[in-house]
Design a protein around this motif. Structure first.
Motif, PDB file in Angstrom:
ATOM      1  N   THR A  36     -11.133   9.848  -4.911  1.00  0.00           N
ATOM      2  CA  THR A  36     -10.228  10.891  -5.030  1.00  0.00           C
ATOM      3  C   THR A  36      -8.964  10.785  -4.640  1.00  0.00           C
ATOM      4  O   THR A  36      -7.775  11.248  -4.970  1.00  0.00           O
ATOM      5  CB  THR A  36     -11.084  12.209  -4.417  1.00  0.00           C
ATOM      6  N   ALA A  37      -9.138  10.412  -3.183  1.00  0.00           N
ATOM      7  CA  ALA A  37      -7.547   9.937  -2.506  1.00  0.00           C
ATOM      8  C   ALA A  37      -6.891   8.946  -3.188  1.00  0.00           C
ATOM      9  O   ALA A  37      -5.609   9.396  -3.385  1.00  0.00           O
ATOM     10  CB  ALA A  37      -8.030   9.369  -1.155  1.00  0.00           C
ATOM     11  N   VAL A  38      -7.390   7.981  -3.945  1.00  0.00           N
ATOM     12  CA  VAL A  38      -6.525   7.041  -4.644  1.00  0.00           C
ATOM     13  C   VAL A  38      -6.113   7.893  -6.083  1.00  0.00           C
ATOM     14  O   VAL A  38      -4.828   7.652  -6.230  1.00  0.00           O
ATOM     15  CB  VAL A  38      -7.142   5.713  -4.884  1.00  0.00           C
ATOM     16  N   LEU A  39      -6.799   8.592  -6.472  1.00  0.00           N
ATOM     17  CA  LEU A  39      -6.347   9.098  -7.851  1.00  0.00           C
ATOM     18  C   LEU A  39      -5.504  10.276  -7.376  1.00  0.00           C
ATOM     19  O   LEU A  39      -4.376  10.237  -8.365  1.00  0.00           O
ATOM     20  CB  LEU A  39      -7.538   9.855  -8.608  1.00  0.00           C
ATOM     21  N   MET A  51       0.759  -1.168   0.010  1.00  0.00           N
ATOM     22  CA  MET A  51       0.083   0.049   0.029  1.00  0.00           C
ATOM     23  C   MET A  51       0.839   1.119  -0.107  1.00  0.00           C
ATOM     24  O   MET A  51       1.877   1.172   0.701  1.00  0.00           O
ATOM     25  CB  MET A  51      -0.932   0.094   1.104  1.00  0.00           C
ATOM     26  N   ASN A  52       0.620   2.294  -0.651  1.00  0.00           N
ATOM     27  CA  ASN A  52       1.163   3.733  -0.885  1.00  0.00           C
ATOM     28  C   ASN A  52       0.966   4.292   0.458  1.00  0.00           C
ATOM     29  O   ASN A  52      -0.063   4.340   1.270  1.00  0.00           O
ATOM     30  CB  ASN A  52       0.449   4.580  -1.965  1.00  0.00           C
ATOM     31  N   SER A  53       2.089   4.674   1.072  1.00  0.00           N
ATOM     32  CA  SER A  53       2.185   5.393   2.330  1.00  0.00           C
ATOM     33  C   SER A  53       1.549   6.854   2.464  1.00  0.00           C
ATOM     34  O   SER A  53       1.101   7.495   3.080  1.00  0.00           O
ATOM     35  CB  SER A  53       3.756   5.510   2.866  1.00  0.00           C
ATOM     36  N   GLU A  54       1.934   7.459   1.078  1.00  0.00           N
ATOM     37  CA  GLU A  54       1.075   8.528   0.823  1.00  0.00           C
ATOM     38  C   GLU A  54      -0.379   8.379   0.812  1.00  0.00           C
ATOM     39  O   GLU A  54      -1.068   9.495   1.202  1.00  0.00           O
ATOM     40  CB  GLU A  54       1.462   9.225  -0.712  1.00  0.00           C
ATOM     41  N   LEU A  55      -0.909   7.380   0.642  1.00  0.00           N
ATOM     42  CA  LEU A  55      -2.604   7.217   0.485  1.00  0.00           C
ATOM     43  C   LEU A  55      -2.905   7.172   2.108  1.00  0.00           C
ATOM     44  O   LEU A  55      -3.981   7.992   2.309  1.00  0.00           O
ATOM     45  CB  LEU A  55      -3.019   6.134  -0.070  1.00  0.00           C
ATOM     46  N   LEU A  56      -2.228   6.766   3.127  1.00  0.00           N
ATOM     47  CA  LEU A  56      -2.485   6.824   4.475  1.00  0.00           C
ATOM     48  C   LEU A  56      -2.503   7.911   4.974  1.00  0.00           C
ATOM     49  O   LEU A  56      -3.090   8.267   5.978  1.00  0.00           O
ATOM     50  CB  LEU A  56      -1.754   5.634   4.917  1.00  0.00           C
ATOM     51  N   ARG A  57      -1.648   9.029   4.446  1.00  0.00           N
ATOM     52  CA  ARG A  57      -1.593  10.287   5.026  1.00  0.00           C
ATOM     53  C   ARG A  57      -2.355  11.441   4.431  1.00  0.00           C
ATOM     54  O   ARG A  57      -2.336  12.517   4.507  1.00  0.00           O
ATOM     55  CB  ARG A  57      -0.120  10.972   4.897  1.00  0.00           C
ATOM     56  N   SER A  58      -3.108  10.818   3.309  1.00  0.00           N
ATOM     57  CA  SER A  58      -4.074  11.794   2.633  1.00  0.00           C
ATOM     58  C   SER A  58      -5.437  12.283   3.404  1.00  0.00           C
ATOM     59  O   SER A  58      -5.892  11.432   3.877  1.00  0.00           O
ATOM     60  CB  SER A  58      -4.397  11.102   1.193  1.00  0.00           C
ATOM     61  N   PRO A  59      -5.600  13.599   3.475  1.00  0.00           N
ATOM     62  CA  PRO A  59      -6.758  13.973   4.040  1.00  0.00           C
ATOM     63  C   PRO A  59      -8.003  13.444   3.387  1.00  0.00           C
ATOM     64  O   PRO A  59      -8.890  13.434   4.056  1.00  0.00           O
ATOM     65  CB  PRO A  59      -6.605  15.475   4.071  1.00  0.00           C
ATOM     66  N   TRP A  60      -7.916  13.171   2.268  1.00  0.00           N
ATOM     67  CA  TRP A  60      -9.034  12.721   1.298  1.00  0.00           C
ATOM     68  C   TRP A  60      -9.493  11.297   1.978  1.00  0.00           C
ATOM     69  O   TRP A  60     -10.652  11.027   1.934  1.00  0.00           O
ATOM     70  CB  TRP A  60      -8.990  12.584  -0.011  1.00  0.00           C
ATOM     71  N   LEU A  61      -8.531  10.484   2.237  1.00  0.00           N
ATOM     72  CA  LEU A  61      -8.714   9.220   3.003  1.00  0.00           C
ATOM     73  C   LEU A  61      -9.537   9.371   4.240  1.00  0.00           C
ATOM     74  O   LEU A  61     -10.385   8.656   4.533  1.00  0.00           O
ATOM     75  CB  LEU A  61      -7.560   8.287   2.998  1.00  0.00           C
TER      76      LEU A  61
END
Length: 54
Positions: A47-50, A1-11
């Motif tokens: 949106t978070a994933v994209l 899993m992408n670590s940037e995804l976990l830090r995304s406010p969209w997530l």
């Protein structure tokens, strides 16, 4: 899993909206508000994933 995804406010927004939608459906029995929140949560998740893939 992408670590940037976990830090995304969209997530974070997606998780909050999905949980709130499930709560509205199950506890209060409000189908319109619950499903609207779930749909917005799914759009936030997409949106978070994209945004992290670009």
């Amino acid at each position: 899993m992408n670590s940037e995804l976990l830090r995304s406010p969209w997530l974070l927004l997606a998780v909050v909206l999905l949980v709130a939608g499930a709560f509205l459906l199950s506890v209060f029995g409000w189908p319109l508000a619950g499903w609207a929140s779930i749909v917005l949560g799914v759009f936030s998740l997409v949106t978070a994933v994209l945004r992290t893939r670009i």
